[in-house]
Design a protein around this motif. Sequence first.
Motif, PDB file in Angstrom:
ATOM      1  N   THR A   2     -15.680  37.794 -29.637  1.00 13.78           N
ATOM      2  CA  THR A   2     -16.807  37.599 -28.725  1.00 13.78           C
ATOM      3  C   THR A   2     -16.423  36.686 -27.575  1.00 13.78           C
ATOM      4  O   THR A   2     -16.774  36.945 -26.413  1.00 13.78           O
ATOM      5  N   PHE A   3     -15.687  35.642 -27.877  1.00 17.57           N
ATOM      6  CA  PHE A   3     -15.320  34.692 -26.827  1.00 17.57           C
ATOM      7  C   PHE A   3     -14.171  35.218 -25.969  1.00 17.57           C
ATOM      8  O   PHE A   3     -14.071  34.861 -24.789  1.00 17.57           O
ATOM      9  N   VAL A   4     -13.314  36.063 -26.534  1.00 15.68           N
ATOM     10  CA  VAL A   4     -12.320  36.747 -25.708  1.00 15.68           C
ATOM     11  C   VAL A   4     -13.028  37.630 -24.688  1.00 15.68           C
ATOM     12  O   VAL A   4     -12.705  37.624 -23.490  1.00 15.68           O
ATOM     13  N   LYS A   5     -14.016  38.382 -25.161  1.00 16.93           N
ATOM     14  CA  LYS A   5     -14.783  39.234 -24.246  1.00 16.93           C
ATOM     15  C   LYS A   5     -15.571  38.400 -23.248  1.00 16.93           C
ATOM     16  O   LYS A   5     -15.715  38.786 -22.081  1.00 16.93           O
ATOM     17  N   LEU A   6     -16.079  37.243 -23.687  1.00 19.02           N
ATOM     18  CA  LEU A   6     -16.805  36.370 -22.768  1.00 19.02           C
ATOM     19  C   LEU A   6     -15.873  35.884 -21.657  1.00 19.02           C
ATOM     20  O   LEU A   6     -16.255  35.872 -20.480  1.00 19.02           O
ATOM     21  N   GLY A   7     -14.647  35.501 -22.021  1.00 21.06           N
ATOM     22  CA  GLY A   7     -13.695  35.072 -20.999  1.00 21.06           C
ATOM     23  C   GLY A   7     -13.372  36.175 -20.017  1.00 21.06           C
ATOM     24  O   GLY A   7     -13.315  35.952 -18.797  1.00 21.06           O
ATOM     25  N   GLN A   8     -13.181  37.401 -20.537  1.00 25.92           N
ATOM     26  CA  GLN A   8     -12.899  38.529 -19.652  1.00 25.92           C
ATOM     27  C   GLN A   8     -14.090  38.818 -18.746  1.00 25.92           C
ATOM     28  O   GLN A   8     -13.921  39.181 -17.576  1.00 25.92           O
ATOM     29  N   PHE A   9     -15.294  38.644 -19.279  1.00 30.63           N
ATOM     30  CA  PHE A   9     -16.491  38.874 -18.466  1.00 30.63           C
ATOM     31  C   PHE A   9     -16.612  37.804 -17.376  1.00 30.63           C
ATOM     32  O   PHE A   9     -16.922  38.113 -16.219  1.00 30.63           O
ATOM     33  N   VAL A  10     -16.368  36.546 -17.750  1.00 32.88           N
ATOM     34  CA  VAL A  10     -16.446  35.458 -16.771  1.00 32.88           C
ATOM     35  C   VAL A  10     -15.430  35.678 -15.653  1.00 32.88           C
ATOM     36  O   VAL A  10     -15.681  35.350 -14.482  1.00 32.88           O
ATOM     37  N   ALA A  11     -14.280  36.261 -16.001  1.00 31.63           N
ATOM     38  CA  ALA A  11     -13.240  36.496 -14.991  1.00 31.63           C
ATOM     39  C   ALA A  11     -13.699  37.458 -13.908  1.00 31.63           C
ATOM     40  O   ALA A  11     -13.107  37.505 -12.824  1.00 31.63           O
ATOM     41  N   THR A  12     -14.748  38.237 -14.175  1.00 27.81           N
ATOM     42  CA  THR A  12     -15.258  39.158 -13.155  1.00 27.81           C
ATOM     43  C   THR A  12     -16.235  38.481 -12.199  1.00 27.81           C
ATOM     44  O   THR A  12     -16.649  39.100 -11.224  1.00 27.81           O
ATOM     45  N   ARG A  13     -16.611  37.229 -12.502  1.00 23.31           N
ATOM     46  CA  ARG A  13     -17.596  36.537 -11.668  1.00 23.31           C
ATOM     47  C   ARG A  13     -16.889  35.505 -10.785  1.00 23.31           C
ATOM     48  O   ARG A  13     -17.090  34.301 -10.894  1.00 23.31           O
ATOM     49  N   ASP A  21     -17.493  34.923  -7.917  1.00 19.40           N
ATOM     50  CA  ASP A  21     -18.432  34.296  -6.989  1.00 19.40           C
ATOM     51  C   ASP A  21     -18.937  32.949  -7.480  1.00 19.40           C
ATOM     52  O   ASP A  21     -19.411  32.138  -6.688  1.00 19.40           O
ATOM     53  N   ILE A  22     -18.839  32.671  -8.778  1.00 20.83           N
ATOM     54  CA  ILE A  22     -19.373  31.419  -9.315  1.00 20.83           C
ATOM     55  C   ILE A  22     -18.346  30.648 -10.136  1.00 20.83           C
ATOM     56  O   ILE A  22     -18.606  29.514 -10.523  1.00 20.83           O
ATOM     57  N   VAL A  23     -17.193  31.250 -10.424  1.00 22.93           N
ATOM     58  CA  VAL A  23     -16.196  30.635 -11.299  1.00 22.93           C
ATOM     59  C   VAL A  23     -14.978  30.254 -10.459  1.00 22.93           C
ATOM     60  O   VAL A  23     -14.529  31.047  -9.628  1.00 22.93           O
ATOM     61  N   PRO A  24     -14.413  29.049 -10.650  1.00 21.00           N
ATOM     62  CA  PRO A  24     -13.199  28.670  -9.907  1.00 21.00           C
ATOM     63  C   PRO A  24     -12.068  29.675 -10.124  1.00 21.00           C
ATOM     64  O   PRO A  24     -11.961  30.288 -11.183  1.00 21.00           O
ATOM     65  N   VAL A  25     -11.229  29.803  -9.114  1.00 19.77           N
ATOM     66  CA  VAL A  25     -10.189  30.819  -9.145  1.00 19.77           C
ATOM     67  C   VAL A  25      -9.220  30.599 -10.301  1.00 19.77           C
ATOM     68  O   VAL A  25      -8.686  31.564 -10.872  1.00 19.77           O
ATOM     69  N   GLU A  26      -9.009  29.332 -10.694  1.00 20.02           N
ATOM     70  CA  GLU A  26      -8.097  29.066 -11.813  1.00 20.02           C
ATOM     71  C   GLU A  26      -8.625  29.676 -13.109  1.00 20.02           C
ATOM     72  O   GLU A  26      -7.852  30.223 -13.915  1.00 20.02           O
ATOM     73  N   PHE A  27      -9.919  29.599 -13.319  1.00 19.27           N
ATOM     74  CA  PHE A  27     -10.507  30.187 -14.523  1.00 19.27           C
ATOM     75  C   PHE A  27     -10.443  31.706 -14.456  1.00 19.27           C
ATOM     76  O   PHE A  27     -10.244  32.368 -15.472  1.00 19.27           O
ATOM     77  N   VAL A  28     -10.665  32.274 -13.274  1.00 19.77           N
ATOM     78  CA  VAL A  28     -10.558  33.731 -13.124  1.00 19.77           C
ATOM     79  C   VAL A  28      -9.154  34.195 -13.498  1.00 19.77           C
ATOM     80  O   VAL A  28      -8.985  35.168 -14.235  1.00 19.77           O
ATOM     81  N   ASP A  29      -8.126  33.494 -13.019  1.00 24.87           N
ATOM     82  CA  ASP A  29      -6.747  33.884 -13.309  1.00 24.87           C
ATOM     83  C   ASP A  29      -6.445  33.799 -14.802  1.00 24.87           C
ATOM     84  O   ASP A  29      -5.887  34.741 -15.385  1.00 24.87           O
ATOM     85  N   GLU A  30      -6.812  32.682 -15.437  1.00 23.34           N
ATOM     86  CA  GLU A  30      -6.457  32.488 -16.842  1.00 23.34           C
ATOM     87  C   GLU A  30      -7.292  33.379 -17.760  1.00 23.34           C
ATOM     88  O   GLU A  30      -6.775  33.930 -18.733  1.00 23.34           O
ATOM     89  N   PHE A  31      -8.579  33.532 -17.461  1.00 28.56           N
ATOM     90  CA  PHE A  31      -9.430  34.370 -18.310  1.00 28.56           C
ATOM     91  C   PHE A  31      -9.075  35.846 -18.186  1.00 28.56           C
ATOM     92  O   PHE A  31      -9.318  36.624 -19.108  1.00 28.56           O
ATOM     93  N   SER A  32      -8.522  36.246 -17.049  1.00 20.94           N
ATOM     94  CA  SER A  32      -8.125  37.643 -16.879  1.00 20.94           C
ATOM     95  C   SER A  32      -6.988  38.020 -17.812  1.00 20.94           C
ATOM     96  O   SER A  32      -6.795  39.211 -18.116  1.00 20.94           O
ATOM     97  N   LYS A  33      -6.224  37.034 -18.297  1.00 23.03           N
ATOM     98  CA  LYS A  33      -5.081  37.302 -19.178  1.00 23.03           C
ATOM     99  C   LYS A  33      -5.466  37.314 -20.653  1.00 23.03           C
ATOM    100  O   LYS A  33      -4.607  37.539 -21.509  1.00 23.03           O
ATOM    101  N   LEU A  34      -6.737  37.051 -20.949  1.00 25.50           N
ATOM    102  CA  LEU A  34      -7.142  36.897 -22.345  1.00 25.50           C
ATOM    103  C   LEU A  34      -6.937  38.184 -23.140  1.00 25.50           C
ATOM    104  O   LEU A  34      -7.415  39.255 -22.768  1.00 25.50           O
ATOM    105  N   GLN A  35      -6.223  38.086 -24.234  1.00 23.76           N
ATOM    106  CA  GLN A  35      -6.066  39.165 -25.199  1.00 23.76           C
ATOM    107  C   GLN A  35      -6.118  38.530 -26.582  1.00 23.76           C
ATOM    108  O   GLN A  35      -5.867  37.329 -26.745  1.00 23.76           O
ATOM    109  N   SER A  36      -6.411  39.323 -27.580  1.00 26.82           N
ATOM    110  CA  SER A  36      -6.492  38.791 -28.942  1.00 26.82           C
ATOM    111  C   SER A  36      -5.904  39.792 -29.910  1.00 26.82           C
ATOM    112  O   SER A  36      -6.426  40.896 -30.058  1.00 26.82           O
ATOM    113  N   ASP A  37      -4.797  39.422 -30.550  1.00 29.55           N
ATOM    114  CA  ASP A  37      -4.153  40.277 -31.555  1.00 29.55           C
ATOM    115  C   ASP A  37      -4.422  39.696 -32.939  1.00 29.55           C
ATOM    116  O   ASP A  37      -4.275  38.495 -33.166  1.00 29.55           O
TER     117      ASP A  37
END
Length: 659
Positions: free
Chosen positions: A166-177, A179-195
């Motif tokens: 759920t939180f992996v998906k939340l990070g990926q979702f936040v990475a699409t915003r 407009d409200i999220v700092p660019v550093e969070f967008v970059d790091e959350f875009s890489k989120l994967q869970s094996d």
Amino acid sequence: MLWSILLGLLNALIMGVLVRRTITVGTGALRNTIVSVVVGMSLWPITLAAYQMLRIPRGGDIPWIETSFPAVMVFLLIFAWLIVIQMFVLLAIEIVLPSGTFSHVVRSVSRLPVWYRRVTRLGQIQRILLQFGLSRYFRPRIPTLRVSMREAARTTAEAFAAAGVTFVKLGQFVATRADIVPVEFVDEFSKLQSDVPPVPFEDLRGELEEFWGAPVEELFAEFDTTPLAAASVAQVHRAVLPNGAEVVVKVQRPRLRRQVRADSDIIMTLAERLENAAGWARSIGVRAIAGNFVESLREELDYRGELRQTIALREAAGPHSDCAVRIPEVYPELSGERVIVMERIRGVPLAQATGTLDGLSLLARQDIARDLFLLVARQVLVKGIFHADLHAGNVIIDASGRAGLIDFGNVGRIDKRDRRAIALLLVAFEQQNSNAAMNAVLDIFSPPSGLDLRALQRDIGQIMLHYDGGMPGGSSALFTELLGFVVDKGFELPSAVASAFRAISTLEGSLRKLDPEVDLLVMVRDHSDALLHETRSIGETAENLGLYISTTAPMLASLPSEVSRVVQHLQDGTLDIGTSGLNIDLIKTLVQRTVDQLIQVIIAFALILGGVFLMAADLGPALTPELNIFTYFGAWVLLGGFVLAAVVLAPSLRERQSR
């Protein structure tokens, strides 16, 4: 004794019906029945005691036979007063225990296991946050401590990955915003994967065979119970259909939805508390954002949506037989809410394809990159439906120089006007035309009021000059800076546009693994004529023009008469502009209801006061040796006052219930 019980039950029935017709609040079936039985069974004992106290003679053993006129009058008064007492007892119970309290308690008891799981899960999440040291970013012990935004984003992404799907998906979702999220969070959350480790197939077999209605061995010529890949949401098994077609079976992990529901409740609770406590959270609408995420995650866990999206993307790709990138065929008859069967795309994920890429020539890799770009560009700019998560793990490469796309759970949609404006924006940046870029930006994003257009054009021109002659950091850096720029200027960023920009930026990362020298704007320049031609074909333009004329012609035809009517009202002095946001009928209804309640309160108070005076005045002829006529009628007047008071009180309790 038997007749007394029967009469008591009859009285209870009559009283219950009369009370429910007089007041509708607090008269639930259970409580009304209990109170009616208690009051109804006490009617005859109270009546007999009143007869004895008032010295009313009666004949026979049964009270209602051979009774005198005074006895009947006193009985009716006692009966009416018990109804009033029952009203106020029920209203008092309603104040202490509002309707639905018992059922709410029963539901709450049944939800204790859910609450226990939620509290346990919340404890796990808190331990993960402490384990990764996130508390130091929120409440640093040293006042001068400077927090690195990049470090905070990376640590938060690691904590999200450890917290589960759920939180992996939340990070990926936040990475699409962006407009409200700092660019550093967008970059790091875009890489989120869970094996995660795979689930034994025997734990999945029962649910699959129940859905298919047949054993696995009857539906497939071969079925490999060892998964090809496993992730936090699903795992994939290789299989062969009876006709020889090789497929993959994507199966959702068991008990996943229970965890997602618990995590979603936690996320919504935290978002609500955050919005109540922090002004910045209210300003960006944290609760609405969390609600959108929960809804999108619920849709993503229903594979029937992914099935429809895969079919739509295959249709959007068109009959490009020479394209090196393939979208798999799906099998709707074998797919459902938690399983999807699709054609197997042979190869390895691009993220792990170093050996495969080394075996391909540079020309072959460039061909794949070009075809992949054109496929996604047509999806975004022409068809309006696109794969929104084309990271290197979702692109499959084989040794023959062919590629394929997988995982269509995250698909974006964008309307015709926005995709045409995005195409013009890309071409404008490639051609260094700041005026055209400004017009495209104004068309894509909702501009704030009081915007200085000339200053906006100059700022966009500066961004263009920064990337002229080269793309430091790639085209994704351009999109990141452009998004940051429009957000800083106060533009509103539509979620569909943000998803399209992120898809293009993510695509460039995948293309660079194929060709390190790739540049999206160069590709846009090389293929701009074809893409723009597809986005604005002559036939489509003519069709849109005809539709516009058809819809506006009636309004244009009626314009002269409307103007004449307005001029006539101006001449007569009867032009009514109207009131904005003011509902006169609602105000009239509110005033009328308030006045009616006030009048009822005054009448009720007058009746109660008059009844007390009549009962206190020891006047008039005697109805019984101990009761005169004034006292008797005073009791009726007092009763009427209390009935009216109960009728006035009930709506207030009803409004309390609705709140």
